[in-house]
Write a protein that holds these residues in place. Structure first.
Motif, PDB file in Angstrom:
ATOM      1  N   TYR A  71       5.209   0.703  -1.624  1.00 23.58           N
ATOM      2  CA  TYR A  71       4.524   2.040  -1.208  1.00 23.58           C
ATOM      3  C   TYR A  71       4.256   2.101  -0.147  1.00 23.58           C
ATOM      4  CZ  TYR A  71       6.522   4.175  -5.656  1.00 23.58           C
ATOM      5  OH  TYR A  71       6.949   4.307  -6.664  1.00 23.58           O
ATOM      6  N   ALA A  72       3.645   1.626   0.928  1.00 28.48           N
ATOM      7  CA  ALA A  72       2.443   1.246   1.972  1.00 28.48           C
ATOM      8  C   ALA A  72       3.753   0.971   3.074  1.00 28.48           C
ATOM      9  CB  ALA A  72       1.857   0.004   1.559  1.00 28.48           C
ATOM     10  N   ASP A  73       5.268   0.716   2.916  1.00 24.15           N
ATOM     11  CA  ASP A  73       6.029   0.787   4.042  1.00 24.15           C
ATOM     12  C   ASP A  73       6.728   2.490   3.377  1.00 24.15           C
ATOM     13  OD1 ASP A  73       5.275  -1.794   5.134  1.00 24.15           O
ATOM     14  OD2 ASP A  73       6.573  -2.468   2.864  1.00 24.15           O
ATOM     15  N   ARG A  74       6.832   2.750   2.345  1.00 30.80           N
ATOM     16  CA  ARG A  74       7.588   3.726   2.415  1.00 30.80           C
ATOM     17  C   ARG A  74       7.219   5.260   2.880  1.00 30.80           C
ATOM     18  NH1 ARG A  74       9.574   3.379  -3.664  1.00 30.80           N
ATOM     19  NH2 ARG A  74       8.876   1.516  -3.535  1.00 30.80           N
ATOM     20  N   PHE A  75       5.912   5.344   2.765  1.00 35.38           N
ATOM     21  CA  PHE A  75       4.695   6.615   3.419  1.00 35.38           C
ATOM     22  C   PHE A  75       4.849   5.892   5.066  1.00 35.38           C
ATOM     23  CE2 PHE A  75       3.894   7.460  -1.108  1.00 35.38           C
ATOM     24  CZ  PHE A  75       3.347   8.202  -1.798  1.00 35.38           C
ATOM     25  N   ALA A  76       5.057   4.595   5.220  1.00 38.49           N
ATOM     26  CA  ALA A  76       4.865   4.415   6.445  1.00 38.49           C
ATOM     27  C   ALA A  76       3.247   5.650   7.354  1.00 38.49           C
ATOM     28  CB  ALA A  76       5.587   4.510   7.334  1.00 38.49           C
ATOM     29  N   LEU A  77       2.442   5.914   6.931  1.00 37.08           N
ATOM     30  CA  LEU A  77       0.942   5.927   6.719  1.00 37.08           C
ATOM     31  C   LEU A  77       0.550   5.282   8.604  1.00 37.08           C
ATOM     32  CD1 LEU A  77      -0.039   7.320   3.976  1.00 37.08           C
ATOM     33  CD2 LEU A  77       1.546   8.729   5.893  1.00 37.08           C
ATOM     34  N   PRO A  78      -0.483   5.386   9.539  1.00 35.37           N
ATOM     35  CA  PRO A  78      -0.951   4.641  10.432  1.00 35.37           C
ATOM     36  C   PRO A  78      -2.385   4.347  10.086  1.00 35.37           C
ATOM     37  CG  PRO A  78      -1.173   7.277  10.622  1.00 35.37           C
ATOM     38  CD  PRO A  78      -0.440   7.431   9.718  1.00 35.37           C
ATOM     39  N   TYR A  86     -10.815   7.713   1.137  1.00 37.36           N
ATOM     40  CA  TYR A  86     -11.548   8.404   0.757  1.00 37.36           C
ATOM     41  C   TYR A  86     -12.895   8.421   2.681  1.00 37.36           C
ATOM     42  CZ  TYR A  86     -16.725   8.157  -0.098  1.00 37.36           C
ATOM     43  OH  TYR A  86     -18.814   7.819   0.220  1.00 37.36           O
ATOM     44  N   GLY A  87     -13.279   9.642   3.025  1.00 36.42           N
ATOM     45  CA  GLY A  87     -13.667   9.700   4.618  1.00 36.42           C
ATOM     46  C   GLY A  87     -13.034   9.935   5.744  1.00 36.42           C
ATOM     47  N   HIS A  88     -12.090  10.435   4.735  1.00 38.64           N
ATOM     48  CA  HIS A  88     -11.024  10.833   7.102  1.00 38.64           C
ATOM     49  C   HIS A  88     -11.772  11.276   6.954  1.00 38.64           C
ATOM     50  CE1 HIS A  88      -6.618   9.204   5.039  1.00 38.64           C
ATOM     51  NE2 HIS A  88      -7.357   7.723   5.450  1.00 38.64           N
ATOM     52  N   SER A  89     -11.365  11.584   8.395  1.00 37.95           N
ATOM     53  CA  SER A  89     -11.520  12.841   9.042  1.00 37.95           C
ATOM     54  C   SER A  89      -9.701  13.766   8.931  1.00 37.95           C
ATOM     55  CB  SER A  89     -11.763  12.581  11.015  1.00 37.95           C
ATOM     56  OG  SER A  89     -10.112  12.232  11.271  1.00 37.95           O
ATOM     57  N   SER A  90     -10.805  14.689   9.614  1.00 40.17           N
ATOM     58  CA  SER A  90      -9.546  16.570   9.459  1.00 40.17           C
ATOM     59  C   SER A  90      -8.189  15.096   9.609  1.00 40.17           C
ATOM     60  CB  SER A  90      -9.871  17.037   9.695  1.00 40.17           C
ATOM     61  OG  SER A  90      -8.884  18.340  10.075  1.00 40.17           O
ATOM     62  N   ALA A  91      -8.373  15.040  11.811  1.00 38.19           N
ATOM     63  CA  ALA A  91      -7.010  14.278  12.104  1.00 38.19           C
ATOM     64  C   ALA A  91      -6.363  13.693  11.465  1.00 38.19           C
ATOM     65  CB  ALA A  91      -7.829  13.852  13.421  1.00 38.19           C
ATOM     66  N   GLN A  92      -7.296  12.658  10.240  1.00 39.01           N
ATOM     67  CA  GLN A  92      -6.247  11.484   9.768  1.00 39.01           C
ATOM     68  C   GLN A  92      -5.734  11.980   8.485  1.00 39.01           C
ATOM     69  OE1 GLN A  92     -10.076   9.658   9.108  1.00 39.01           O
ATOM     70  NE2 GLN A  92      -9.050   7.325   9.843  1.00 39.01           N
ATOM     71  N   VAL A  93      -6.797  13.663   7.870  1.00 38.25           N
ATOM     72  CA  VAL A  93      -5.805  14.700   6.312  1.00 38.25           C
ATOM     73  C   VAL A  93      -4.631  14.609   7.087  1.00 38.25           C
ATOM     74  CG1 VAL A  93      -6.062  16.248   5.442  1.00 38.25           C
ATOM     75  CG2 VAL A  93      -8.015  14.150   5.575  1.00 38.25           C
ATOM     76  N   ASP A  94      -4.554  15.239   8.398  1.00 39.68           N
ATOM     77  CA  ASP A  94      -3.148  15.527   8.591  1.00 39.68           C
ATOM     78  C   ASP A  94      -2.260  14.908   8.762  1.00 39.68           C
ATOM     79  OD1 ASP A  94      -3.711  18.563   9.212  1.00 39.68           O
ATOM     80  OD2 ASP A  94      -4.284  17.933  11.566  1.00 39.68           O
ATOM     81  N   GLN A  95      -2.143  13.498   8.572  1.00 32.90           N
ATOM     82  CA  GLN A  95      -1.662  12.147   9.119  1.00 32.90           C
ATOM     83  C   GLN A  95      -0.450  11.927   8.229  1.00 32.90           C
ATOM     84  OE1 GLN A  95      -4.569   9.774  11.167  1.00 32.90           O
ATOM     85  NE2 GLN A  95      -2.620  10.006  13.245  1.00 32.90           N
TER      86      GLN A  95
END
Length: 167
Positions: A71-78, A86-95
């Motif tokens: 799933y890490a590969d399928r989502f391909a998140l940075p 946990y603790g994501h910034s607003s910019a990270q949430v957008d990603q």
């Protein structure tokens, strides 16, 4: 009903609610933020699933579904593979952008692994200390209830956002 069966029932409700929440939504609807820094449905469902996957795999001593089933590969998140939001910034949430089917598939796979672990538990297992960084130390039962609590809070938040979309 045994304590393990009660936990299975709780996680099943998270699965049912989470998959119903994303069903039929477009990527844009899943990413909709009702306020500039509010969490969207897609991020909330991804995050609650990541928390469940991370925490249950840890106490079970097994690999997370996130990496074990690709799933890490399928989502391909940075993000690093261990990132649970946990603790994501607003910019990270957008990603965090994903299709509804991928979110539902991941939640279903995590549920299956969770239930497989829970079905092997006896009542005495729930008293096993799994985290000594707290006072008092955290038992398996307390950790699992904590995960259910976190998941249900995020499911409720996502349902509220879906309601704001008029759906």
């Amino acid at each position: 009903m045994t304590p393990a069966e009660l936990l299975v029932e709780s996680f099943e409700r998270v699965l049912e609610s989470g998959t119903a929440l994303v069903d039929g939504l477009t990527a844009d609807q899943l990413a909709h933020r009702p306020a500039p820094d509010a969490n969207p449905i897609g991020w909330l469902v991804w995050h609650l699933t990541r928390v469940q996957d991370d925490h249950v795999a840890d106490v079970a001593g097994i690999e997370q579904v996130w990496t074990a089933q690709g799933y890490a590969d399928r989502f391909a998140l940075p993000f690093e593979d261990g990132d649970i939001g946990y603790g994501h910034s607003s910019a990270q949430v957008d990603q965090v952008r994903a299709e509804a089917d991928l979110l539902a598939s991941y939640l279903s796979a995590v549920y299956a692994q969770t239930v497989g672990f829970l079905r092997e538990l006896g009542e005495d297992d729930l008293d096993r200390v799994v985290d000594e960084r707290w006072d008092p130390p955290v038992t398996l039962g307390v950790r699992l209830v904590s995960v259910v609590n976190d998941d249900t809070q995020h499911v409720g938040q996502a349902a509220y956002v879906r309601g704001l979309l008029g759906l």
